[in-house]
Design a protein around this motif. Sequence first.
Motif, PDB file in Angstrom:
ATOM      1  N   PHE A  97      12.738   5.494 -11.993  1.00  0.00           N
ATOM      2  CA  PHE A  97      11.391   5.024 -12.134  1.00  0.00           C
ATOM      3  C   PHE A  97      10.931   3.852 -11.042  1.00  0.00           C
ATOM      4  CE2 PHE A  97      13.006   6.033 -16.428  1.00  0.00           C
ATOM      5  CZ  PHE A  97      12.084   6.942 -16.771  1.00  0.00           C
ATOM      6  N   SER A  98      11.874   2.983 -10.599  1.00  0.00           N
ATOM      7  CA  SER A  98      11.789   2.224  -9.463  1.00  0.00           C
ATOM      8  C   SER A  98      11.584   2.903  -8.192  1.00  0.00           C
ATOM      9  CB  SER A  98      13.009   1.187  -9.498  1.00  0.00           C
ATOM     10  OG  SER A  98      13.464   0.469 -10.536  1.00  0.00           O
ATOM     11  N   VAL A  99      12.311   4.021  -8.017  1.00  0.00           N
ATOM     12  CA  VAL A  99      12.227   4.734  -6.863  1.00  0.00           C
ATOM     13  C   VAL A  99      10.982   5.410  -6.761  1.00  0.00           C
ATOM     14  CG1 VAL A  99      13.139   6.835  -5.569  1.00  0.00           C
ATOM     15  CG2 VAL A  99      14.772   5.139  -6.807  1.00  0.00           C
ATOM     16  N   ILE A 100      10.295   5.853  -7.829  1.00  0.00           N
ATOM     17  CA  ILE A 100       8.882   6.646  -7.725  1.00  0.00           C
ATOM     18  C   ILE A 100       7.968   5.365  -7.501  1.00  0.00           C
ATOM     19  CG2 ILE A 100       7.432   7.600  -9.326  1.00  0.00           C
ATOM     20  CD1 ILE A 100       9.903   8.991 -11.014  1.00  0.00           C
ATOM     21  N   ALA A 101       8.256   4.549  -8.029  1.00  0.00           N
ATOM     22  CA  ALA A 101       7.109   3.334  -7.695  1.00  0.00           C
ATOM     23  C   ALA A 101       7.043   2.961  -6.395  1.00  0.00           C
ATOM     24  CB  ALA A 101       7.475   2.194  -8.761  1.00  0.00           C
ATOM     25  N   LYS A 102       8.355   2.931  -5.743  1.00  0.00           N
ATOM     26  CA  LYS A 102       8.189   2.501  -4.416  1.00  0.00           C
ATOM     27  C   LYS A 102       7.615   3.678  -3.380  1.00  0.00           C
ATOM     28  CE  LYS A 102       9.731   0.121  -0.659  1.00  0.00           C
ATOM     29  NZ  LYS A 102       8.910  -1.046  -0.395  1.00  0.00           N
ATOM     30  N   LEU A 103       8.152   5.026  -3.604  1.00  0.00           N
ATOM     31  CA  LEU A 103       7.794   6.024  -2.898  1.00  0.00           C
ATOM     32  C   LEU A 103       6.529   6.691  -2.880  1.00  0.00           C
ATOM     33  CD1 LEU A 103      10.973   8.245  -3.112  1.00  0.00           C
ATOM     34  CD2 LEU A 103      10.521   6.778  -1.418  1.00  0.00           C
ATOM     35  N   ALA A 104       5.981   6.321  -4.315  1.00  0.00           N
ATOM     36  CA  ALA A 104       4.353   6.848  -4.514  1.00  0.00           C
ATOM     37  C   ALA A 104       3.485   5.858  -4.114  1.00  0.00           C
ATOM     38  CB  ALA A 104       4.324   7.207  -5.866  1.00  0.00           C
ATOM     39  N   SER A 105       3.850   4.534  -4.029  1.00  0.00           N
ATOM     40  CA  SER A 105       2.811   3.420  -3.344  1.00  0.00           C
ATOM     41  C   SER A 105       2.576   3.857  -1.972  1.00  0.00           C
ATOM     42  CB  SER A 105       3.415   2.183  -3.531  1.00  0.00           C
ATOM     43  OG  SER A 105       3.734   1.844  -4.864  1.00  0.00           O
ATOM     44  N   PRO A 106       1.121   4.186  -1.812  1.00  0.00           N
ATOM     45  CA  PRO A 106       0.776   4.708  -0.392  1.00  0.00           C
ATOM     46  C   PRO A 106       0.532   3.295   0.511  1.00  0.00           C
ATOM     47  CG  PRO A 106      -1.100   4.555  -1.970  1.00  0.00           C
ATOM     48  CD  PRO A 106      -0.056   4.362  -2.727  1.00  0.00           C
ATOM     49  N   LYS A 107       0.385   3.573   1.677  1.00  0.00           N
ATOM     50  CA  LYS A 107       0.149   2.547   2.637  1.00  0.00           C
ATOM     51  C   LYS A 107      -1.374   2.599   2.853  1.00  0.00           C
ATOM     52  CE  LYS A 107       4.397   2.983   5.436  1.00  0.00           C
ATOM     53  NZ  LYS A 107       4.875   3.226   7.001  1.00  0.00           N
ATOM     54  N   PRO A 108      -1.821   1.081   2.719  1.00  0.00           N
ATOM     55  CA  PRO A 108      -3.379   1.033   2.881  1.00  0.00           C
ATOM     56  C   PRO A 108      -3.712   1.631   3.966  1.00  0.00           C
ATOM     57  CG  PRO A 108      -1.977  -1.240   2.048  1.00  0.00           C
ATOM     58  CD  PRO A 108      -1.331  -0.201   2.476  1.00  0.00           C
ATOM     59  N   VAL A 109      -4.852   2.206   3.765  1.00  0.00           N
ATOM     60  CA  VAL A 109      -5.728   2.693   4.845  1.00  0.00           C
ATOM     61  C   VAL A 109      -6.349   1.992   5.519  1.00  0.00           C
ATOM     62  CG1 VAL A 109      -7.479   4.220   5.542  1.00  0.00           C
ATOM     63  CG2 VAL A 109      -6.197   5.023   3.667  1.00  0.00           C
ATOM     64  N   ALA A 110      -6.401   1.792   6.892  1.00  0.00           N
ATOM     65  CA  ALA A 110      -7.173   0.526   7.752  1.00  0.00           C
ATOM     66  C   ALA A 110      -8.522   0.445   7.561  1.00  0.00           C
ATOM     67  CB  ALA A 110      -6.653   0.872   9.036  1.00  0.00           C
ATOM     68  N   SER A 111      -8.862  -0.682   7.129  1.00  0.00           N
ATOM     69  CA  SER A 111     -10.214  -0.962   7.268  1.00  0.00           C
ATOM     70  C   SER A 111     -10.936  -1.643   8.542  1.00  0.00           C
ATOM     71  CB  SER A 111     -10.743  -1.973   5.983  1.00  0.00           C
ATOM     72  OG  SER A 111     -10.028  -3.112   6.211  1.00  0.00           O
ATOM     73  N   LYS A 112     -12.383  -1.705   8.524  1.00  0.00           N
ATOM     74  CA  LYS A 112     -13.079  -2.137   9.631  1.00  0.00           C
ATOM     75  C   LYS A 112     -12.717  -3.320   9.987  1.00  0.00           C
ATOM     76  CE  LYS A 112     -16.584   1.335   9.025  1.00  0.00           C
ATOM     77  NZ  LYS A 112     -17.924   1.747   8.700  1.00  0.00           N
TER      78      LYS A 112
END
Length: 614
Positions: free
Chosen positions: A313-328
Amino acid sequence: MILTAFFWMALLFAGAVIVRRVAPEIFEGGPMAVIALGSVAALAVLSPVSILCYLIHLPVMVLSIACILLVLWAIYYATLRGYWKDLRTLMIGAVCIEMGIVAFDMWTGARVGASTGGDASVHLARIRFLLDHGFSNRDPYIEVPAFFSVYNTNIIHALMAACSRICRIDHLGTWVASLAFAKLLTAAGAYFAAWSVFGRRWPAWITCVFVLMTASTITFVIYPNQLCVNWMMPMMLGLVVRACSPSVTRSSIIALAAGAFVLGQVHGLYLAFALLIFGPVVAVVVAFRHFKQLPDRWLVTAALGALLMGAPFSVIAKLASPKPVASKTEPVDDASSSAEKRASEQFIELASGSHMYDPQYVFGRRPALAIAFIIIGVTCSMVGSRRREALIAIGALAVVSVILFVPPVCTLTLKLLGKKWILSRLSSSFAVCMWGILPGSVALLIEPSLSRWWLRGLLSIAMAIAGAQFYARTGAYTWSNYWKSVQKGSFLSDRNLGAFRRNREILTEALPGGSLVLTDRRSGRFLVTIYDCHILSPDRGSPGVASLPQRRIDQETLLAPDTSWDVRKKFLDQYAIRFFLVTRETSKSSGWLNGRVVNQWKYGGGLLVEFHTD
């Protein structure tokens, strides 16, 4: 409230039957030990159903039926095996002064009710989303599918939803009424940790009432992360002690695996903390047993694997968290950065540039007295008859101490984690280990000289009073303010619930399910708490939304008074927004509604407006 209490107590009963079947030796610890492990056992047995529901998006009714079947099985099995006599004897053991203190604290919790503000809104939104849409790990705030990573596959949210469905009480009422149960788990966790270390009931009761009263005025102990601190981490301490003790049994390893499995589903971060704190201690014990070629060395080795049961559950939480898409542009400050700022204040930066955790945030208002307690407690535990078990708890305390208070280690850990707020939460585990050994170690030494029950009872009352005064609480959490809320009874929670429910009736009339509403972040967060709608971004939550930074920029553009109509219309149409909640924070941005209003409703202290963009 009565139905909610019946639901939780029924699960505890089922857990007690499981404990009697798998680990009957726990009954020697009395009712609180059985409640402690029984709560973990019930959740562990229901976990496969909960996980399956999350995986294939089943309705909440499936888990509700599983809960009912578990309780019915427990009644049948207890009758078949003749467990009722043992359970009656257990209940008789609950008649004592210390249980009276626990009952008093539960009564105050029932009178006040759990907090519905702050982070409670995030948990309420998740529970409401499960009830409306069935099981999933989707973010409840955003209309596009996004993984809700931090509380993925959360069993507390799942059981809250099941309780709401079975009792036919909305998620708000279920949440508020469950504070008393959270207090019982807090007491049981502390008791189990101390009983596992010292093997005697009264030292465990001393620890129990002291720890319980340190958190008595806190109305958010129902949060999953708080349940980890006050219930599951003490449970893990006790389970590790039992798994590493000279009298280790197969049931001890099974119980440890169940605890880690449940902990991972309550909050993955605290499972990582458990591995960090208890892993080295278990590894040392395993190495010693193998070095000495002791017969139980392979059984204890299995404890290392048992600790990893909740790791997925900890691994899934870490791997499934996406990196934020850059904003303007850079997004504005939010709850996460505020938490990081608060955490930064809890660390001391030394002249060398290294960091250490500020001891005052661990030791309370009297740090010198707390350090003296530690010295006395460690000394008493090492001269007592349970020094081997105490040494395991002291080892865990030493691991946390090195991480927090040794500057090079603390600095390295901060670099690895990247966030100070994560390490600041580890400090709660120091308190868990500290209070797990200190009061009980002294009580273990003086118990033989206290032959009369009423003398032990008076000391228990004194420890409860000491616990209530140990930490300096502020605001609503001082004893004077908390007691005022107790005297008002359910008035405070009923008033909050009444306002939520009236607002939900308005939203039901006005909003089609799944509508996206434009408003400020805080108001939007509470909208989603009570009704099936979406917002552009909340002021906290939504950790798995990759586009969140850009959505916040777009939200600020839409709420800016000087935004041109062409730009505003572009974003309104892009997100298909046709409702605007006008609040004090957004009132200056409502001028563009002139001539475009389709309908409007009074909502709380604001106005819900339906509009068109033609």
